[in-house]
Design an enzyme around this catalytic site. Structure first.
Site, PDB file in Angstrom:
ATOM      1  N   SER A 147      36.814  38.037  37.316  1.00  0.00           N
ATOM      2  CA  SER A 147      37.894  38.829  36.711  1.00  0.00           C
ATOM      3  C   SER A 147      39.415  38.297  36.461  1.00  0.00           C
ATOM      4  CB  SER A 147      37.273  39.938  38.677  1.00  0.00           C
ATOM      5  OG  SER A 147      39.233  39.900  37.788  1.00  0.00           O
ATOM      6  N   TYR A 160      39.227  43.373  46.038  1.00  0.00           N
ATOM      7  CA  TYR A 160      38.924  42.947  44.954  1.00  0.00           C
ATOM      8  C   TYR A 160      38.761  41.240  44.152  1.00  0.00           C
ATOM      9  CZ  TYR A 160      37.295  43.730  40.094  1.00  0.00           C
ATOM     10  OH  TYR A 160      36.550  43.324  38.751  1.00  0.00           O
TER      11      TYR A 160
HETATM   12  P1  NAP Z   1      30.076  49.532  36.796  1.00  0.00           P
HETATM   13  O1  NAP Z   1      31.536  50.689  35.423  1.00  0.00           O
HETATM   14  O2  NAP Z   1      31.273  50.288  38.338  1.00  0.00           O
HETATM   15  O3  NAP Z   1      29.746  49.421  36.951  1.00  0.00           O
HETATM   16  C1  NAP Z   1      29.089  49.404  38.174  1.00  0.00           C
HETATM   17  C2  NAP Z   1      27.377  48.927  38.329  1.00  0.00           C
HETATM   18  O4  NAP Z   1      27.440  48.429  39.189  1.00  0.00           O
HETATM   19  C3  NAP Z   1      27.080  50.143  38.311  1.00  0.00           C
HETATM   20  O5  NAP Z   1      26.171  50.373  38.303  1.00  0.00           O
HETATM   21  C4  NAP Z   1      27.018  50.655  39.855  1.00  0.00           C
HETATM   22  O6  NAP Z   1      25.923  51.372  39.773  1.00  0.00           O
HETATM   23  C5  NAP Z   1      26.408  49.269  40.155  1.00  0.00           C
HETATM   24  N1  NAP Z   1      26.352  48.885  41.658  1.00  0.00           N
HETATM   25  C6  NAP Z   1      27.343  48.763  42.744  1.00  0.00           C
HETATM   26  N2  NAP Z   1      27.044  48.318  43.747  1.00  0.00           N
HETATM   27  C7  NAP Z   1      25.966  48.813  44.561  1.00  0.00           C
HETATM   28  C8  NAP Z   1      24.558  47.345  44.575  1.00  0.00           C
HETATM   29  N3  NAP Z   1      25.441  47.264  45.833  1.00  0.00           N
HETATM   30  N4  NAP Z   1      24.177  47.219  44.672  1.00  0.00           N
HETATM   31  C9  NAP Z   1      23.214  47.932  43.165  1.00  0.00           C
HETATM   32  N5  NAP Z   1      24.039  48.107  42.269  1.00  0.00           N
HETATM   33  C10 NAP Z   1      25.360  48.380  42.718  1.00  0.00           C
HETATM   34  O7  NAP Z   1      31.597  48.364  36.748  1.00  0.00           O
HETATM   35  P2  NAP Z   1      31.927  47.464  35.161  1.00  0.00           P
HETATM   36  O8  NAP Z   1      33.220  48.496  34.748  1.00  0.00           O
HETATM   37  O9  NAP Z   1      30.616  48.158  34.709  1.00  0.00           O
HETATM   38  O10 NAP Z   1      31.984  46.095  35.843  1.00  0.00           O
HETATM   39  C11 NAP Z   1      30.934  45.249  35.651  1.00  0.00           C
HETATM   40  C12 NAP Z   1      31.744  43.850  36.290  1.00  0.00           C
HETATM   41  O11 NAP Z   1      32.109  43.738  35.757  1.00  0.00           O
HETATM   42  C13 NAP Z   1      31.638  44.813  38.351  1.00  0.00           C
HETATM   43  O12 NAP Z   1      31.531  42.948  38.653  1.00  0.00           O
HETATM   44  C14 NAP Z   1      33.110  44.613  37.857  1.00  0.00           C
HETATM   45  O13 NAP Z   1      34.099  44.330  38.943  1.00  0.00           O
HETATM   46  C15 NAP Z   1      33.507  43.560  36.725  1.00  0.00           C
HETATM   47  N6  NAP Z   1      34.974  43.363  35.317  1.00  0.00           N
HETATM   48  C16 NAP Z   1      34.994  44.439  34.975  1.00  0.00           C
HETATM   49  C17 NAP Z   1      35.962  44.997  34.526  1.00  0.00           C
HETATM   50  C18 NAP Z   1      36.218  45.877  33.792  1.00  0.00           C
HETATM   51  O14 NAP Z   1      37.621  46.004  33.311  1.00  0.00           O
HETATM   52  N7  NAP Z   1      35.728  46.654  33.450  1.00  0.00           N
HETATM   53  C19 NAP Z   1      36.746  43.731  34.085  1.00  0.00           C
HETATM   54  C20 NAP Z   1      36.106  42.718  35.086  1.00  0.00           C
HETATM   55  C21 NAP Z   1      35.315  42.593  35.535  1.00  0.00           C
HETATM   56  P3  NAP Z   1      26.769  53.018  41.145  1.00  0.00           P
HETATM   57  O15 NAP Z   1      27.402  53.610  40.088  1.00  0.00           O
HETATM   58  O16 NAP Z   1      25.745  53.109  42.356  1.00  0.00           O
HETATM   59  O17 NAP Z   1      27.791  52.294  42.139  1.00  0.00           O
HETATM   60  C1  GCO Z   2      42.541  46.990  38.588  1.00  0.00           C
HETATM   61  C2  GCO Z   2      41.223  46.505  37.667  1.00  0.00           C
HETATM   62  C3  GCO Z   2      40.570  45.200  36.897  1.00  0.00           C
HETATM   63  C4  GCO Z   2      39.418  44.955  36.258  1.00  0.00           C
HETATM   64  C5  GCO Z   2      39.164  43.711  36.028  1.00  0.00           C
HETATM   65  C6  GCO Z   2      39.956  42.855  35.502  1.00  0.00           C
HETATM   66  O1  GCO Z   2      42.094  48.182  39.299  1.00  0.00           O
HETATM   67  O2  GCO Z   2      42.799  45.825  38.425  1.00  0.00           O
HETATM   68  O3  GCO Z   2      40.229  47.396  38.246  1.00  0.00           O
HETATM   69  O4  GCO Z   2      40.224  44.971  38.167  1.00  0.00           O
HETATM   70  O5  GCO Z   2      38.334  45.690  36.822  1.00  0.00           O
HETATM   71  O6  GCO Z   2      38.810  43.282  37.462  1.00  0.00           O
HETATM   72  O7  GCO Z   2      39.386  41.793  34.899  1.00  0.00           O
END
Ligand code: NAP
Ligand code: GCO
Length: 261
Positions: A147, A160
């Site tokens: 992230s 986080y």
């Molecule tokens: P999301 O839409 O919230 O999806 C997260 C997924 O993980 C959901 O399917 C969730 O299932 C599942 N999950 C959560 N806890 C779990 C557990 N204990 N066991 C199995 N599955 C679990 O998140 P996303 O935005 O796609 O993000 C995916 C990854 O990218 C995460 O690691 C997040 O930190 C990272 N990330 C996201 C962003 C962003 O801007 N979106 C940026 C940087 C990094 P449930 O629906 O049941 O909770």
């Molecule tokens: C926040 C956002 C970010 C993104 C991502 C950025 O609240 O700042 O959720 O943390 O999820 O991780 O890279």
């Protein structure tokens, strides 16, 4: 010699955790398009079923399992079941993650621990379960979804940021400890991506919306499609000498001081 084949994933089994939707779904779909067999898990059967339907709609016959990635016994059993039913895992994407946006002084220790459990302990647990099979096979790819918060802090995301900073170093440590077995462990650090996780920050009147666009040279939120190419690269033979690297896919945020108001 480099060719299109260098980026193909034919014959490979890819496990993407938490991939019923969001970033995980996009990465798994990209892998399927490049020839991989897709395996994913989610925490609830209804989500797994939703995910299976979404993959089917995309023409992908994925294998879905219910598993909480924080439960080591369940993860060990999941990996054994995948190895019996699908095959040894060649590619692991530790994608499952949660965030709790609470000012640190108001955050209860149980909430802090829960974020660390899912976002840092679980990648350790799942990697530990998958690596023995990769060693036996003589190759493996592990991609941890890091992230911006692996490098930066901001208000309300102390747990986080601590987890994602730790995940950056876990990535480097797996690379260090298992590189000799032809296992490459790298991270992808997405910028701010349009998914359910960031939906609360993207409501039209939310100040964060304009703020993040002013901090992104690309002047837009990222889309899950933006992550597909980097994820395929790190899962393919094209990256066999890339190890312990965090590839930031952020539109330039980490390079930019931000637009002058
Ligand atoms: P999301 O839409 O919230 O999806 C997260 C997924 O993980 C959901 O399917 C969730 O299932 C599942 N999950 C959560 N806890 C779990 C557990 N204990 N066991 C199995 N599955 C679990 O998140 P996303 O935005 O796609 O993000 C995916 C990854 O990218 C995460 O690691 C997040 O930190 C990272 N990330 C996201 C962003 C962003 O801007 N979106 C940026 C940087 C990094 P449930 O629906 O049941 O909770
Ligand atoms: C926040 C956002 C970010 C993104 C991502 C950025 O609240 O700042 O959720 O943390 O999820 O991780 O890279």
């Amino acid at each position: 010699m480099i060719s299109n084949e260098s980026f193909r994933l034919d014959g490979k089994v890819a496990l993407v955790t938490g991939a019923s939707y969001g970033i995980g779904f996009a990465i798994a779909s990209a892998y399927a398009n490049m020839g991989a067999t897709i395996v994913f898990n989610d925490i609830k059967q209804e989500l797994v079923d939703k995910g299976l339907a979404s993959y089917k709609e995309a023409g992908i016959n994925a294998h879905g399992y219910v598993c909480d990635v924080t439960d080591e016994a369940a993860v060990q059993a999941l990996v054994k079941k995948i190895e019996e039913e699908v095959g040894t895992i060649d590619i692991l994407v530790n994608n499952a993650g949660i965030i709790k946006r609470i000012p640190m002084l108001e955050m209860e220790a149980k909430d802090f621990r829960q974020v660390i459990d899912v976002d840092l302990n679980a990648p350790f647990i799942v990697s530990k379960a998958v690596i023995p099979g990769m060693i036996k096979k003589g190759h493996g790819k592990i991609i941890n979804i890091c992230s911006m918060m692996s490098e930066l802090g901001r208000e309300t995301v102390s747990a986080y940021a601590a987890a994602k900073g730790g995940l950056k170093m876990l990535t480097r440590n797996i690379a260090s400890e298992y590189g000799e077995y032809n296992i490459q462990c790298n991270g992808i650090g997405p910028g701010y991506i349009e998914t359910p996780q960031t939906a609360p920050l993207r409501t039209p009147d939310h100040p964060f919306n304009k703020f993040i666009i002013s901090k992104t040279p690309a002047a837009r939120w990222g889309k899950t499609d933006d992550l597909m190419g980097p994820a395929v690269f790190l899962a393919s033979d094209a990256s066999n000498f890339v190890n312990g690297h965090i590839l930031y896919v952020d539109g330039g945020i980490l390079a930019y001081i931000g637009k002058q108001p």
